[in-house]
Structure formats: C-alpha cells, structure tokens
Design an enzyme around this catalytic site. Structure first.
Site, mmCIF file in Angstrom:
data_model
loop_
_atom_site.group_PDB
_atom_site.id
_atom_site.type_symbol
_atom_site.label_atom_id
_atom_site.label_comp_id
_atom_site.label_asym_id
_atom_site.label_seq_id
_atom_site.Cartn_x
_atom_site.Cartn_y
_atom_site.Cartn_z
ATOM 1 N N CYS A 115 -9.074 6.477 25.842
ATOM 2 C CA CYS A 115 -9.317 5.326 25.007
ATOM 3 C C CYS A 115 -8.296 4.378 25.646
ATOM 4 O O CYS A 115 -8.383 3.025 25.240
ATOM 5 C CB CYS A 115 -9.164 5.705 23.629
ATOM 6 S SG CYS A 115 -10.208 6.802 23.034
ATOM 7 N N HIS A 256 -7.401 -0.618 19.436
ATOM 8 C CA HIS A 256 -8.536 0.311 19.711
ATOM 9 C C HIS A 256 -8.968 0.599 18.507
ATOM 10 O O HIS A 256 -8.525 1.095 17.323
ATOM 11 C CB HIS A 256 -7.703 1.546 20.380
ATOM 12 C CG HIS A 256 -8.738 2.650 20.467
ATOM 13 N ND1 HIS A 256 -9.999 2.309 20.984
ATOM 14 C CD2 HIS A 256 -8.848 3.783 20.105
ATOM 15 C CE1 HIS A 256 -10.873 3.516 20.944
ATOM 16 N NE2 HIS A 256 -10.020 4.527 20.595
ATOM 17 N N ASN A 286 -16.056 4.594 17.683
ATOM 18 C CA ASN A 286 -15.154 4.498 18.646
ATOM 19 C C ASN A 286 -15.530 4.827 19.813
ATOM 20 O O ASN A 286 -16.520 5.748 20.323
ATOM 21 C CB ASN A 286 -14.303 5.832 18.355
ATOM 22 C CG ASN A 286 -12.874 6.089 19.219
ATOM 23 O OD1 ASN A 286 -13.175 5.110 20.587
ATOM 24 N ND2 ASN A 286 -12.042 6.907 19.112
HETATM 25 C C1 LIG Z 1 -11.315 12.666 12.051
HETATM 26 C C2 LIG Z 1 -10.731 11.811 10.718
HETATM 27 C C3 LIG Z 1 -11.567 10.677 10.343
HETATM 28 C C4 LIG Z 1 -10.591 12.771 9.445
HETATM 29 O O1 LIG Z 1 -10.026 12.154 8.309
HETATM 30 P P1 LIG Z 1 -8.922 12.872 7.337
HETATM 31 O O2 LIG Z 1 -8.791 12.118 6.344
HETATM 32 O O3 LIG Z 1 -7.824 13.272 8.412
HETATM 33 O O4 LIG Z 1 -9.802 14.202 6.984
HETATM 34 P P2 LIG Z 1 -9.427 15.608 7.196
HETATM 35 O O5 LIG Z 1 -9.293 16.116 8.838
HETATM 36 O O6 LIG Z 1 -8.193 15.680 6.380
HETATM 37 O O7 LIG Z 1 -10.491 16.272 6.534
HETATM 38 C C5 LIG Z 1 -10.825 16.395 5.114
HETATM 39 C C6 LIG Z 1 -12.109 17.075 4.836
HETATM 40 O O8 LIG Z 1 -13.191 16.444 5.506
HETATM 41 C C7 LIG Z 1 -14.031 17.332 5.938
HETATM 42 N N1 LIG Z 1 -14.837 16.538 7.001
HETATM 43 C C8 LIG Z 1 -14.548 16.269 8.237
HETATM 44 N N2 LIG Z 1 -15.560 15.647 8.960
HETATM 45 C C9 LIG Z 1 -16.392 15.330 7.846
HETATM 46 C C10 LIG Z 1 -17.407 14.774 8.060
HETATM 47 N N3 LIG Z 1 -18.122 13.999 9.166
HETATM 48 N N4 LIG Z 1 -18.160 14.462 6.677
HETATM 49 C C11 LIG Z 1 -17.793 15.035 5.564
HETATM 50 N N5 LIG Z 1 -16.831 15.867 5.474
HETATM 51 C C12 LIG Z 1 -15.989 15.900 6.583
HETATM 52 C C13 LIG Z 1 -13.129 18.330 6.501
HETATM 53 O O9 LIG Z 1 -13.886 19.611 6.938
HETATM 54 C C14 LIG Z 1 -12.162 18.521 5.555
HETATM 55 O O10 LIG Z 1 -12.631 19.390 4.464
HETATM 56 P P3 LIG Z 1 -11.718 20.455 3.815
HETATM 57 O O11 LIG Z 1 -10.770 19.878 2.972
HETATM 58 O O12 LIG Z 1 -12.690 21.285 3.080
HETATM 59 O O13 LIG Z 1 -11.140 21.198 5.149
HETATM 60 C C15 LIG Z 1 -9.226 11.430 10.888
HETATM 61 O O14 LIG Z 1 -8.290 12.333 11.091
HETATM 62 C C16 LIG Z 1 -9.158 10.577 12.298
HETATM 63 O O15 LIG Z 1 -9.986 9.548 12.468
HETATM 64 N N6 LIG Z 1 -8.415 10.927 13.149
HETATM 65 C C17 LIG Z 1 -8.397 10.202 14.392
HETATM 66 C C18 LIG Z 1 -9.354 10.617 15.110
HETATM 67 C C19 LIG Z 1 -9.446 9.646 16.478
HETATM 68 O O16 LIG Z 1 -9.625 8.321 16.015
HETATM 69 N N7 LIG Z 1 -9.725 10.074 17.653
HETATM 70 C C20 LIG Z 1 -9.700 9.242 18.818
HETATM 71 C C21 LIG Z 1 -8.464 8.576 19.055
HETATM 72 S S1 LIG Z 1 -8.803 7.881 20.551
#
Ligand SMILES: CC(C)(COP(=O)(O)OP(=O)(O)OC[C@H]1O[C@@H](n2cnc3c(N)ncnc32)[C@H](O)[C@@H]1OP(=O)(O)O)[C@@H](O)C(=O)NCCC(=O)NCCS
Length: 329
Positions: A115, A256, A286
């Site tokens: 990214c 980003h 993204n």
């Molecule tokens: C991926 C992301 C959106 C997850 O959000 P979060 O608030 O951290 O959510 P969590 O990982 O704590 O997951 C919460 C719950 O939602 C669930 N979940 C994950 N993806 C899901 C989806 N698409 N739909 C519904 N539920 C989902 C998980 O399984 C978890 O369930 P659990 O509590 O029963 O285990 C967030 O961590 C994120 O944006 N991270 C950075 C990712 C990124 O930008 N990467 C590229 C950088 S270049």
C-alpha cells in the site's frame, strides 16, 4: 541549477463494475452494517477478467499525460507500484511503457511496497529528477486485488478493491512548488501480518497449497490496524517537522484509504481535523498502492487543490512498509 520535482498531471483508471456491500452479503456471512461501521466502505470496483494490471495502469497514465499536456512519447521513466503485476516478470511498467507509447529506451520498473507503493515510487522519482537523471517520470499505483483475494474469507474480501492512479512528475527549477520531502520506512519484523504466503520461491504453488487457499491474501487485521494508526501518524509528523511546518499549515491530507477508523485515528494523533482529509474510501475500498493517486486525481478534478497548498501524504501496508511525503501544490 538546482531542480525540484513537481506533479504536473494526474489520472486514474477505475473499473466500471461495482461490487456493493449488498452483493457481498450474498457471498459471505457479513452485512452492510458491519462493513460500513467497521470500515466506512460501501462499495468497491472489480476489473473485468479479460483485462490485466497494465491495462488499467495505462488508462491512468494516459489520463495524467493528457492533464499535463505532455506527449506520452516524451515520458522517459515509468515506475509502477504494485503487488499484483501482470506476470511475475518482466515488470508491469514495461508493459505500460509499450501500451502508452512512452519513450522506448527510457527506464521502466516496478516497486514492491504494497500500500506504500505509490509513495515509494514518488520518492524514487523525486530523487531521479532532482539529480537530473530523468525529466518526465510517471509514477503509477495500481492493484487488481480482486485476483489475489479469497472471496470466501470475510476477514479480507470486504476490504479491498481494484484501481489505478498516476502522477506525472517533471523537473522544474527549484522554486516554491513541488515535492518538499519524502520519508520511507519498513519493519520486516511484521512480514506475516499481511501477506500472500505462497506462490513465490519459498513455497511454490502445489495442488495441496491451492486447495488450502494459500495463494490468497492473509491478514491479521487487528494488528495491522494498530501499526497503521501509529506509523502513519509518526511519518506524518516527520514530514511536517522536516519542513518546519505545523498541522495548521496543512491544507489537505491524503492518507491511505484502508479503513475510515484508521484515518480518524491518524487525524487525532496528528492534530488535523478530519475535514482536511480527502476521503473516497466508501466508493473504492482499499485499493492499496492505487489509493493515494486516485484520491489525488479526484481532488484535482474536484477543484479542491490551489497553487501553493500544502499536501501531506501517508500510507502503510504489507511489509510492513510505510511512508510520507510533503508537497507544495
Ligand atoms: C479488518 C478490520 C476491519 C476488522 O475490524 P475490527 O473492529 O478490528 O474487528 P475484529 O477483527 O475485532 O473482529 C470483530 C468480529 O467481527 C467478525 N468479522 C470479521 N470480518 C467480518 C465481516 N466481513 N463481516 C462480519 N463480521 C466480521 C470477526 O470474525 C470478529 O468476530 P468474533 O468477535 O466473533 O471473533 C480492522 O481490523 C481493519 O481494518 N484492520 C486493518 C486492515 C487493513 O486496513 N489492512 C490493510 C492495510 S494496508
């Protein structure tokens, strides 16, 4: 005479096909409410299977040439930031050089910084121009992430999209306008937080690995989130400090577009209100290295940038690799 690099034209390539959160609800166990609340994303674009990365990159590059009023045949260096190239080699930039009709015999190569690829490319381009090695450098960020995403994995498939953005840099006598600074960072301690584990020399693809879906992107979202906020904020502050600027001097921030909550975290840490951050994440998700140049091009098209404006750019992605740049528009 000392030279400075300046962005004289921007362009983008956006696939027409939209994939909405409602579409994803039919594919994996997710909901529009979850995706919107956790990420700010409402839809993303998916490239037609008959097209490749270089096709979309060329569209963006030609648009940037047109905006700048520059003949594509006079572009003497092409840098493509991508982790989803047309083929493992040669560089996607070489396909773009041919397709856009850029100067044969000029330089063309790819930069792999996920990214952060556009800002890594911008930094390399700036160095080339400042020391007089090339005169017109096309920096492209392009990803066709739809081809390396596991469409059965709700942890990742809701986040990413396809797209391309380009910026043409030219050499100008050192003056007020142009790239003021770039800063590049990486920490290989965290390679496994966001990666495509198989398909390279370490683990060439086998039927077993493919059956285990190891050819697709794997991510520890929660960890990447923390690093993204912390490191993009720190890189932004480094950019400001280097140029003797404070947060009040910044007209626009291009951070980003990975997750709206990450951007909100960066805004808070750097002390710049969210209304000075250019946002388009809800429409594209993204798009990795394409995210910043697409945003830049939309800001230009929307008439948001005035000559002399201070722009702050920052990105973080797999590697982990991250970067910042300060530009006087
Ligand atoms: C991926 C992301 C959106 C997850 O959000 P979060 O608030 O951290 O959510 P969590 O990982 O704590 O997951 C919460 C719950 O939602 C669930 N979940 C994950 N993806 C899901 C989806 N698409 N739909 C519904 N539920 C989902 C998980 O399984 C978890 O369930 P659990 O509590 O029963 O285990 C967030 O961590 C994120 O944006 N991270 C950075 C990712 C990124 O930008 N990467 C590229 C950088 S270049």
């Amino acid at each position: 005479m000392a030279l400075r690099s300046r962005i004289v034209g921007t362009g983008r390539g956006i696939p027409p096909r939209r994939l909405t959160n409602a579409d994803l609800e039919k594919m994996v166990d997710t909901s529009d409410a979850w995706i919107t609340e956790r990420t700010g994303i409402r839809e993303r674009r998916v490239l037609d299977p008959s097209l490749a990365t270089s096709d979309l990159a060329t569209e963006a590059a030609l648009a940037a040439c047109k905006a700048a009023g520059v003949e594509p045949s006079t572009v003497d260096c092409i840098i493509v930031g991508t982790v989803t190239g047309d083929v493992p080699f040669p560089a996607t930039a070489t396909y773009v050089q041919r397709k856009m009709g850029a100067a044969a015999g000029g330089a063309a190569f790819d930069v792999s910084a996920a990214c952060a690829g556009f800002l890594y490319g911008l930094s390399v381009a700036d160095g080339f121009i400042v020391r007089g090695q090339f005169k017109r450098v096309m920096v492209i960020g392009v990803e066709i992430l739809s081809r390396i995403i596991d469409w059965t994995d709700r942890n990742t498939c809701v986040l990413f999209g396809d797209g391309a953005g380009a910026a043409l840099l030219t050499a100008e006598p050192e003056g007020m306008r142009g790239v003021l600074s770039t800063h590049l960072f990486a920490d290989g301690t965290f390679t496994d937080l966001l990666h495509q584990p198989c398909g390279g020399t370490r683990a060439p693809l086998t039927p077993e690995l493919i059956a285990a879906r190891q050819q697709y992107v794997k991510m520890n979202g929660r960890e990447v989130f923390k690093h993204a906020v912390r490191n993009m904020a720190a890189a932004s502050k480094t950019a400001l400090d280097t140029n003797g600027l404070t947060s009040t001097d910044v007209n626009w921030v291009f951070a980003h577009q990975a997750n709206l909550r990450i951007i909100e975290g960066v805004a808070e840490r750097v002390g710049i209100s969210l209304d000075r951050f250019f946002l388009n994440i809800e429409r594209y998700g993204n798009t990795s290295s394409a995210s910043l140049p697409i945003a830049l091009d939309e800001a230009v098209e929307g008439g948001k940038l005035k000559a002399g404006d201070i722009l702050l750019l920052t990105a973080l992605g797999g590697g982990l690799a991250w970067a910042s740049a300060a530009v006087r528009w």
